[in-house]
Design a protein around this motif. Structure first.
Motif, PDB file in Angstrom:
ATOM      1  N   ILE A   1      -9.556  81.533  77.084  1.00 58.00           N
ATOM      2  CA  ILE A   1     -10.696  81.738  76.179  1.00 58.00           C
ATOM      3  C   ILE A   1     -11.315  80.387  75.800  1.00 58.00           C
ATOM      4  O   ILE A   1     -12.548  80.251  75.736  1.00 58.00           O
ATOM      5  N   ARG A   2     -10.482  79.361  75.626  1.00 60.98           N
ATOM      6  CA  ARG A   2     -11.032  78.019  75.333  1.00 60.98           C
ATOM      7  C   ARG A   2     -11.884  77.525  76.505  1.00 60.98           C
ATOM      8  O   ARG A   2     -12.937  76.922  76.302  1.00 60.98           O
ATOM      9  N   ARG A   3     -11.434  77.832  77.729  1.00 63.52           N
ATOM     10  CA  ARG A   3     -12.236  77.420  78.900  1.00 63.52           C
ATOM     11  C   ARG A   3     -13.575  78.165  78.932  1.00 63.52           C
ATOM     12  O   ARG A   3     -14.604  77.593  79.271  1.00 63.52           O
ATOM     13  N   ALA A   4     -13.573  79.455  78.537  1.00 65.29           N
ATOM     14  CA  ALA A   4     -14.824  80.221  78.500  1.00 65.29           C
ATOM     15  C   ALA A   4     -15.773  79.633  77.456  1.00 65.29           C
ATOM     16  O   ALA A   4     -16.988  79.561  77.667  1.00 65.29           O
ATOM     17  N   LEU A   5     -15.221  79.173  76.339  1.00 66.48           N
ATOM     18  CA  LEU A   5     -16.046  78.517  75.317  1.00 66.48           C
ATOM     19  C   LEU A   5     -16.640  77.226  75.873  1.00 66.48           C
ATOM     20  O   LEU A   5     -17.833  76.944  75.677  1.00 66.48           O
ATOM     21  N   ASP A   6     -15.815  76.455  76.590  1.00 65.26           N
ATOM     22  CA  ASP A   6     -16.308  75.207  77.185  1.00 65.26           C
ATOM     23  C   ASP A   6     -17.411  75.492  78.204  1.00 65.26           C
ATOM     24  O   ASP A   6     -18.325  74.699  78.382  1.00 65.26           O
ATOM     25  N   ALA A   7     -17.315  76.663  78.861  1.00 65.70           N
ATOM     26  CA  ALA A   7     -18.336  77.027  79.848  1.00 65.70           C
ATOM     27  C   ALA A   7     -19.599  77.577  79.171  1.00 65.70           C
ATOM     28  O   ALA A   7     -20.566  77.920  79.840  1.00 65.70           O
TER      29      ALA A   7
END
Ligand SMILES: *Cc1c(COP(=O)(O)O)cnc(C)c1O
Length: 324
Positions: free
Chosen positions: A111-117
């Motif tokens: 989910i943190r990676r999706a936020l970064d994206a």
């Protein structure tokens, strides 16, 4: 004489609330907002009502996602409408699947990676449909912390009445980027009336009120919802919720003893996700008994699973007899 309505009540309805159907209903009916606010422990300024949660899902996607540019995050297997709304709006979908091996928990690093994206909406469903589990409180808190100032977090609480846990709806006062969805379709038995609500900071509600259709709640729906929210109705609903939860456990225990069943997933909702050795054969057995359940075979890597809604004791008895 300002809305070009007919001066007469409907031809076939001349008394009671039906007689008022020649008039438009009030937009965002204050009486309804107050009754819902009382029931859920929030203020009327934190609520937007519409034609089911589905309308809330659509409005949020249109309000927060620019077509061809933004994305939303979903954690499959989950409710299909988040992705449907994203596709209609032209937003892309980042799937961060639930961790099946950990009881369908959230994948926080994903989910943190999706936020970064750059995801603009993080869709969480608790209890989740179709897996049935409530998401861990500390995981949702971690998502809220990571998303602060970057994205909105939606917690769809369509089944929260069946959990006995404190709804996230109460936390909207603490998190300006938290939105919860509630519905009258499940615990309150009003699926046919189409009434859902979105609860959030008044600034978000104000924004959405500018794009919600002017008469989002039909007169008969308003009437049915107010009746369902009376203290007498709420008392009956609370009893029914208790009965459904007891029946859910009875159904789960009985099915887990069936030789056809390989697994009954733990549920905090009014349905059970059940894994079979041969789900097709189970589906046929149920169909032969006149029972329709939802087929989730092969979806999101779930394998041989069906979703069974918990019904009355006799309906549940029929499912148990068909499968054991
Ligand atoms: C049933 C359900 C709803 C309710 O949708 P309505 O449009 O209010 O009927 C919302 N979210 C989930 C996850 C559901 O399963």
């Amino acid at each position: 004489m300002h809305a070009n309505e007919s001066p007469w009540p409907p031809v076939t309805a001349t008394n009671g609330a039906a007689a008022a159907l020649n008039h438009y209903p009030p937009p965002q009916p204050p009486e309804l907002l107050e009754a819902l606010a009382r029931a859920w422990g929030v203020t009327p300024t934190q609520i937007l009502v519409g034609r089911g949660s589905d309308e809330g899902i659509d409005l949020l996607t249109r309000a927060f996602c620019t077509a061809g540019q933004d994305s939303v995050m979903v954690s499959t297997p989950t409710f299909g409408m988040y992705a449907v709304a994203a596709r209609i709006q032209g937003a892309s979908i980042l799937d961060v699947p639930l961790l099946a091996a950990r009881g369908f928990a959230l994948d926080l690093p994903g989910i943190r990676r999706a936020l970064d994206a750059g995801s603009k909406i993080l869709w969480l469903c608790s209890p989740n449909n179709p897996t049935g589990n409530a998401l861990a409180r500390e995981d949702i808190e971690a998502v809220l912390a990571a998303a602060s100032g970057r994205a909105v977090v939606v917690v769809d609480e369509a089944y929260v009445e069946f959990t006995g846990e404190t709804p996230w709806t109460l936390a909207v006062a603490r998190y300006p980027h938290l939105i919860t969805l509630r519905t009258m379709s499940k615990a309150h038995g009003l699926a046919g009336a189409r009434l859902g609500a979105l609860i959030a900071h008044p600034d978000i509600i104000g924004l959405l009120r500018r794009i919600v259709p002017p008469y989002a709640v039909a007169g008969p729906t308003l009437e049915a919802a107010l009746a369902a929210l009376s203290p007498a109705s709420l008392a009956v609903t609370a009893e029914r919720i208790g009965q459904l939860v007891r029946e859910r456990e009875r159904l789960a225990t009985a099915l887990s003893r069936s030789t056809r069943v390989s697994r009954v997933f733990p549920s905090d909702a009014n349905f059970l996700l059940v894994q079979f050795d041969d789900a097709g054969a189970a589906l046929q057995k149920l169909r032969d008994a006149g029972v329709l359940v939802r087929d989730f075979r092969g979806q999101s890597g779930l394998g041989e699973v069906l979703r069974l809604t918990v019904g009355t004791p006799s309906q549940n008895g029929l499912m148990i007899r068909s499968l054991t």
